[in-house]
Design an enzyme around this catalytic site. Structure first.
Site, PDB file in Angstrom:
ATOM      1  N   ASN A   1       0.808  -1.322   0.006  1.00  0.00           N
ATOM      2  CA  ASN A   1      -0.286   0.215  -0.179  1.00  0.00           C
ATOM      3  C   ASN A   1       0.775   1.276  -0.175  1.00  0.00           C
ATOM      4  OD1 ASN A   1      -2.493   1.227  -0.106  1.00  0.00           O
ATOM      5  ND2 ASN A   1      -2.527   1.758   1.859  1.00  0.00           N
ATOM      6  N   TRP A   2       1.901   1.481  -0.663  1.00  0.00           N
ATOM      7  CA  TRP A   2       2.859   2.253  -0.498  1.00  0.00           C
ATOM      8  C   TRP A   2       2.095   3.139  -1.416  1.00  0.00           C
ATOM      9  CZ3 TRP A   2       5.518   5.092  -4.345  1.00  0.00           C
ATOM     10  CH2 TRP A   2       6.627   5.814  -4.068  1.00  0.00           C
TER      11      TRP A   2
END
Length: 271
Positions: free
Chosen positions: A227-228
């Site tokens: 989820n960067w």
């Protein structure tokens, strides 16, 4: 954890300057979240493959995501956000560029997606071999179970089900998630534990039991995503810390290989 060749980050976003934000008013780009920054992250983590998920900030304008996919080449696939009136020719074009999934954000306000639109759009994509990537509040699982079961093809549940607040391990919502996994055509991402956790890093103890149960129950239906750059999170969680959690949640090396390599290869067509 020694990284495996072919290990895949199945959920991250790219934000670059010069691309217009969508018109919904809640959109904002993330600072320092371009492809150069992400390349540094995957080198640090030892990852080989990437699935770039279209961020809500750009709405149905997928150009930033497509540019990053092209730069990463065969090591990248994508998940698009698209309008309901998208043409068949455009779907074909996007598939040729590496798009494999349709993002369905039901928990984003102001018209990004809704359940009726997802139901109408789904067949056009799943019949072409795409899957759906669904994000909604986990508390809604009981009321949405029949609608979810009625969707065609394969689909992924984002962010450990995105259960907000205290998790009820024996509650109806989590029971629905496990029933869906048992259909054989539903996956769950072991990503963004902070969406359902109050304990915080590094262990995210509020969700660790759920994550371990998911892996033990159906390792062939689990994926991992960073989820960067962790939209809206300040400070940003450390990706190495999040990846290290997988070794705690999945102590069996065979399960780790399924989660990081085999399952994403099946869904996204990595060779």
């Amino acid at each position: 954890m020694t990284m495996i060749e072919g290990a895949t980050d199945t959920h991250m976003h790219i934000y670059e300057p010069g691309y217009p934000l969508n018109e919904f008013g809640h959109a904002r780009a993330e600072p320092a979240a371009g492809l150069v920054d992400y390349r540094n992250e995957i080198a640090r983590l030892g990852l080989s493959r990437t699935v770039i998920v279209q961020p809500s900030a750009y709405g149905t304008d997928n150009r930033c995501t497509l540019a990053a996919m092209a730069a990463l080449g065969e090591a990248a696939r994508g998940v698009a956000i698209l309008p309901e009136d998208v043409s068949d020719a455009e779907i074909t074009r996007l598939a040729g560029l590496g798009m494999r999934g349709l993002r369905c954000l039901m928990d984003i306000p102001a018209g990004m997606m809704d359940w009726d639109r997802t139901r109408r759009m789904a067949p056009r994509f799943t019949e072409r071999g795409w899957h759906l990537v669904l994000q909604f509040a986990g508390a809604e699982f009981p009321e949405r179970e029949q609608a979810l079961r009625a969707l065609p093809g394969h689909f992924i549940i984002d962010h450990l089900g995105k259960f907000a607040g205290a998790l009820d391990a024996d509650g109806a919502a989590i029971a629905v998630l496990f029933r869906l996994l048992d259909t054989g055509r539903v996956w769950v991402k072991l990503s963004a534990p902070y969406h359902a956790d109050r304990d915080g890093p590094p262990h995210y103890r509020d969700v660790q039991d759920l994550a371990r149960r998911l892996v033990a129950h159906a390792p062939e239906r689990c994926l991992w995503g960073s989820n960067w750059p962790h939209p809206g999170r300040t400070p940003r969680p450390d990706n190495a810390t999040l990846l290290a959690l997988l070794a705690e949640w999945a102590p069996d090396p065979t399960a780790v290989r399924k989660i990081l390599v085999d399952n994403p290869a099946f869904l996204y067509g990595f060779g």
